[in-house]
Design a protein around this motif. Structure first.
Motif, PDB file in Angstrom:
ATOM      1  N   ARG A 291       0.842  -1.187   0.000  1.00  0.00           N
ATOM      2  CA  ARG A 291       0.000   0.000   0.000  1.00  0.00           C
ATOM      3  C   ARG A 291       0.884   1.245   0.000  1.00  0.00           C
ATOM      4  NH1 ARG A 291      -5.211   1.294   2.312  1.00  0.00           N
ATOM      5  NH2 ARG A 291      -5.126   3.235   3.487  1.00  0.00           N
ATOM      6  N   GLU A 292       0.576   2.188  -0.886  1.00  0.00           N
ATOM      7  CA  GLU A 292       1.347   3.433  -0.964  1.00  0.00           C
ATOM      8  C   GLU A 292       0.458   4.613  -0.617  1.00  0.00           C
ATOM      9  OE1 GLU A 292       4.284   3.965  -4.502  1.00  0.00           O
ATOM     10  OE2 GLU A 292       2.900   2.390  -5.108  1.00  0.00           O
ATOM     11  N   GLU A 293       0.918   5.454   0.301  1.00  0.00           N
ATOM     12  CA  GLU A 293       0.175   6.674   0.622  1.00  0.00           C
ATOM     13  C   GLU A 293       0.907   7.898   0.127  1.00  0.00           C
ATOM     14  OE1 GLU A 293      -1.309   6.818   4.611  1.00  0.00           O
ATOM     15  OE2 GLU A 293      -1.792   4.685   4.570  1.00  0.00           O
TER      16      GLU A 293
ATOM     17  N   VAL B 186      -8.364   4.466 -15.825  1.00  0.00           N
ATOM     18  CA  VAL B 186      -7.880   4.701 -14.466  1.00  0.00           C
ATOM     19  C   VAL B 186      -7.614   3.358 -13.809  1.00  0.00           C
ATOM     20  CG1 VAL B 186     -10.190   4.839 -13.411  1.00  0.00           C
ATOM     21  CG2 VAL B 186      -8.270   6.042 -12.346  1.00  0.00           C
ATOM     22  N   SER B 187      -6.536   3.302 -13.025  1.00  0.00           N
ATOM     23  CA  SER B 187      -6.154   2.096 -12.304  1.00  0.00           C
ATOM     24  C   SER B 187      -6.511   2.281 -10.840  1.00  0.00           C
ATOM     25  CB  SER B 187      -4.646   1.859 -12.467  1.00  0.00           C
ATOM     26  OG  SER B 187      -4.205   0.815 -11.619  1.00  0.00           O
ATOM     27  N   LEU B 188      -7.369   1.397 -10.328  1.00  0.00           N
ATOM     28  CA  LEU B 188      -7.856   1.549  -8.953  1.00  0.00           C
ATOM     29  C   LEU B 188      -7.361   0.407  -8.071  1.00  0.00           C
ATOM     30  CD1 LEU B 188     -11.466   2.764  -9.764  1.00  0.00           C
ATOM     31  CD2 LEU B 188      -9.513   4.147  -9.014  1.00  0.00           C
TER      32      LEU B 188
ATOM     33  N   VAL C  67      -8.137  -6.374 -15.185  1.00  0.00           N
ATOM     34  CA  VAL C  67      -7.615  -6.618 -13.832  1.00  0.00           C
ATOM     35  C   VAL C  67      -6.092  -6.748 -13.868  1.00  0.00           C
ATOM     36  CG1 VAL C  67      -9.723  -7.747 -13.012  1.00  0.00           C
ATOM     37  CG2 VAL C  67      -7.912  -9.137 -14.062  1.00  0.00           C
ATOM     38  N   ASP C  68      -5.463  -6.467 -12.745  1.00  0.00           N
ATOM     39  CA  ASP C  68      -3.998  -6.552 -12.632  1.00  0.00           C
ATOM     40  C   ASP C  68      -3.651  -7.234 -11.310  1.00  0.00           C
ATOM     41  OD1 ASP C  68      -1.262  -6.254 -12.656  1.00  0.00           O
ATOM     42  OD2 ASP C  68      -1.257  -4.058 -12.791  1.00  0.00           O
ATOM     43  N   ALA C  69      -2.953  -8.385 -11.390  1.00  0.00           N
ATOM     44  CA  ALA C  69      -2.626  -9.167 -10.190  1.00  0.00           C
ATOM     45  C   ALA C  69      -1.224  -8.885  -9.666  1.00  0.00           C
ATOM     46  CB  ALA C  69      -2.762 -10.657 -10.495  1.00  0.00           C
ATOM     47  N   ASN C  70      -0.401  -8.180 -10.433  1.00  0.00           N
ATOM     48  CA  ASN C  70       0.989  -7.938 -10.008  1.00  0.00           C
ATOM     49  C   ASN C  70       1.637  -9.208  -9.460  1.00  0.00           C
ATOM     50  OD1 ASN C  70      -0.286  -4.874  -9.367  1.00  0.00           O
ATOM     51  ND2 ASN C  70       1.703  -4.923 -10.387  1.00  0.00           N
ATOM     52  N   SER C  71       1.486 -10.314 -10.208  1.00  0.00           N
ATOM     53  CA  SER C  71       2.210 -11.564  -9.902  1.00  0.00           C
ATOM     54  C   SER C  71       1.739 -12.295  -8.640  1.00  0.00           C
ATOM     55  CB  SER C  71       3.712 -11.293  -9.726  1.00  0.00           C
ATOM     56  OG  SER C  71       4.288 -10.995 -10.948  1.00  0.00           O
TER      57      SER C  71
ATOM     58  N   GLY D 299       1.578   2.670 -16.121  1.00  0.00           N
ATOM     59  CA  GLY D 299       2.094   3.773 -15.315  1.00  0.00           C
ATOM     60  C   GLY D 299       2.578   3.271 -13.977  1.00  0.00           C
ATOM     61  N   LEU D 300       3.330   4.116 -13.295  1.00  0.00           N
ATOM     62  CA  LEU D 300       3.808   3.812 -11.939  1.00  0.00           C
ATOM     63  C   LEU D 300       3.536   5.023 -11.054  1.00  0.00           C
ATOM     64  CD1 LEU D 300       7.105   2.050 -13.049  1.00  0.00           C
ATOM     65  CD2 LEU D 300       5.256   0.956 -11.783  1.00  0.00           C
ATOM     66  N   LEU D 301       2.306   5.528 -11.134  1.00  0.00           N
ATOM     67  CA  LEU D 301       1.904   6.685 -10.333  1.00  0.00           C
ATOM     68  C   LEU D 301       2.918   7.825 -10.495  1.00  0.00           C
ATOM     69  CD1 LEU D 301       1.007   4.813  -6.987  1.00  0.00           C
ATOM     70  CD2 LEU D 301      -0.529   5.253  -8.903  1.00  0.00           C
TER      71      LEU D 301
ATOM     72  N   ALA E 202      -4.531   3.753 -21.999  1.00  0.00           N
ATOM     73  CA  ALA E 202      -3.346   3.805 -21.130  1.00  0.00           C
ATOM     74  C   ALA E 202      -3.727   3.980 -19.664  1.00  0.00           C
ATOM     75  CB  ALA E 202      -2.460   4.977 -21.564  1.00  0.00           C
ATOM     76  N   ASP E 203      -2.818   3.534 -18.774  1.00  0.00           N
ATOM     77  CA  ASP E 203      -2.945   3.826 -17.337  1.00  0.00           C
ATOM     78  C   ASP E 203      -2.337   5.208 -17.081  1.00  0.00           C
ATOM     79  OD1 ASP E 203      -4.211   1.649 -16.293  1.00  0.00           O
ATOM     80  OD2 ASP E 203      -2.424   0.703 -15.460  1.00  0.00           O
ATOM     81  N   LEU E 204      -2.872   6.209 -17.752  1.00  0.00           N
ATOM     82  CA  LEU E 204      -2.381   7.582 -17.580  1.00  0.00           C
ATOM     83  C   LEU E 204      -3.597   8.416 -17.275  1.00  0.00           C
ATOM     84  CD1 LEU E 204      -0.109   7.794 -20.754  1.00  0.00           C
ATOM     85  CD2 LEU E 204       0.660   7.638 -18.394  1.00  0.00           C
TER      86      LEU E 204
ATOM     87  N   ARG F 113      -5.975  12.843 -10.260  1.00  0.00           N
ATOM     88  CA  ARG F 113      -6.228  11.477  -9.791  1.00  0.00           C
ATOM     89  C   ARG F 113      -5.124  11.045  -8.815  1.00  0.00           C
ATOM     90  NH1 ARG F 113      -4.621   7.461  -8.047  1.00  0.00           N
ATOM     91  NH2 ARG F 113      -5.091   5.299  -8.527  1.00  0.00           N
ATOM     92  N   TYR F 114      -3.949  11.683  -8.956  1.00  0.00           N
ATOM     93  CA  TYR F 114      -2.794  11.290  -8.147  1.00  0.00           C
ATOM     94  C   TYR F 114      -2.460  12.302  -7.036  1.00  0.00           C
ATOM     95  CZ  TYR F 114      -2.057   8.574 -12.448  1.00  0.00           C
ATOM     96  OH  TYR F 114      -2.225   7.761 -13.528  1.00  0.00           O
ATOM     97  N   PHE F 115      -2.421  13.587  -7.404  1.00  0.00           N
ATOM     98  CA  PHE F 115      -1.859  14.610  -6.511  1.00  0.00           C
ATOM     99  C   PHE F 115      -2.763  15.829  -6.408  1.00  0.00           C
ATOM    100  CE2 PHE F 115       1.602  12.707  -9.139  1.00  0.00           C
ATOM    101  CZ  PHE F 115       2.090  11.834  -8.169  1.00  0.00           C
TER     102      PHE F 115
END
Ligand code: OSB
Ligand code: MG
Length: 370
Positions: free
Chosen positions: A25-27, A134-136, A187-191, A290-292, A314-316, A321-323
């Motif tokens: 989790r990233e804040e 958008v990536s949620l 969907v994205d499972a990130n491995s 994207g990577l935020l 794209a995930d852009l 949405r970010y900041f």
């Protein structure tokens, strides 16, 4: 151009809302910014590594070390005719792709300013608008996720990606379909899964997802091939594709039918573009992940996503949405047709807000060529 000076910064920007994936989790968004000075111009690039090695093995700490000790010395004081001349200068340094990509991005920015062309034009872009989604992240409850999706559909996003992990998977997809019908969904499972859990994805097959992103191991294109054989839904690889050669092998094995391109993951825009070209020749559609990123990294992604084989949204997303406040001016905004406009002005096409960057800076160092 001769690179006279480099500035490295570690910056931190609070995210508008926390982002949770299967790995954490990233804040706060932490990354490095690279600023290169040459011929009276300055170019910016982003190293979107986080504080911990969760998405890949790099962190802001490892990237700082590798940049300071190895990558920057390879460019400082040197005459670099074109950004594509940079990868050979650092090819002997194994991996550390994000660290290299940050410097390459700054070189592209400088190059485009000097040539007075947009980054999109320099890369061979063919579109003036790119489709985005958008990536949620994973939320504490499904209701909270449904509320988020509703909010972003309301803001005009027409493609939704949700993060999944074991236990937060096909059930979540089913509820989203029940609630929102035929929206474009992926969907994205990130491995986070193994081939033994293939049944989860066989069940997902009935929900008409655009793609299933990186379900299995980040280093495993063999099991992905076995899984893809069992599915109608295309598998899309993200973490597994580090070089254009990885893409060639994954396509050859049938490990995926779509590839997510993130230039930073692949050591830079040159490798990202080469992967795009290879996929295009193989009939494999790509899209820009994207990577935020802060606006600096996102501006480069927007330019890359204007190439012709970027065929899925794209995930852009827009800056907000970010900041609360991005580091570029103007901020990235969403058009009413779920697109982002590709800037046509020289370089990144956005001005860097140096005062804003200054306020986010946790650490800063300047390196000169003797
Ligand atoms: O896997 O695509 C991913 C963010 C951090 C790390 C990995 C990923 C992501 C995203 C965010 O999905 C996409 C974005 O920048 O909006
Ligand atoms: Mg991904």
């Amino acid at each position: 151009m001769r690179i006279d000076r480099a500035e490295l910064r570690q910056v931190e920007l609070p995210l508008v809302f926390p982002f949770e994936t299967s790995f954490g989790r990233e804040e706060i968004k932490a990354c490095l910014l690279v600023r290169l000075f040459a011929d009276g111009l300055e170019g910016w690039g982003e190293v979107p590594a986080g504080t911990a090695p969760l998405y890949n093995e790099e962190t802001v700490g490892t990237a700082w070390h590798v940049l300071e000790a190895f990558v920057l010395p390879a460019v400082l004081g040197r005459e670099i005719a074109h950004p594509a001349a940079f990868p050979p200068l650092v090819r002997h340094l194994r991996r550390h792709h994000m660290a290299k990509a940050g410097v390459e991005a700054a070189l592209w920015d400088l190059h485009c300013q000097r040539e007075r062309i947009s980054l999109a034009t320099a890369l061979g872009g063919t579109r003036d608008r790119i489709e985005v989604g958008v990536s949620l992240g994973i939320e504490p409850t499904i209701d909270r996720l449904l509320t988020r999706i509703e909010e972003f559909l309301g803001r005009g996003y027409r493609r939704i990606k949700v993060k999944i992990k074991p236990g937060w998977d096909v059930g979540v997809v089913r509820v989203i379909r029940e609630r929102f019908g035929t929206i474009r969904l992926q969907v994205d499972a990130n491995s986070a899964f193994t081939l033994e859990q293939a049944e989860v994805f066989r069940q997902m097959d009935e929900f008409d997802l655009l793609l299933i992103e990186q379900p299995l191991g980040e280093d495993d294109i063999v099991d992905h091939a076995a899984l893809q054989q069992q599915l109608r839904t295309p598998i899309c690889l993200d973490e597994s594709i580090i070089t254009p050669d990885d893409a060639r092998k994954a396509i050859g094995l049938g490990s995926c039918r779509i590839i997510n391109i993130k230039a930073a993951r692949m050591s830079g825009l040159t490798a990202g573009r080469a992967t795009h070209d290879l996929c295009r020749a193989s009939g494999i559609p790509v899209w820009c992940g994207g990577l935020l990123e802060t606006g600096i990294g996102r501006a480069a992604n927007i330019a890359l996503a204007s190439l012709p084989n970027f065929l899925l949204p794209a995930d852009l997303s827009s800056s907000d949405r970010y900041f609360h406040e991005d580091v570029i001016d103007p901020p990235v905004v969403l058009n009413s047709d779920s697109t982002i406009t590709v800037p046509s002005t020289p370089g990144l096409g956005f001005a860097v807000k140096t005062k804003r960057v200054e306020r986010c800076t946790m650490r800063k160092e300047i390196y000169s060529s003797r």
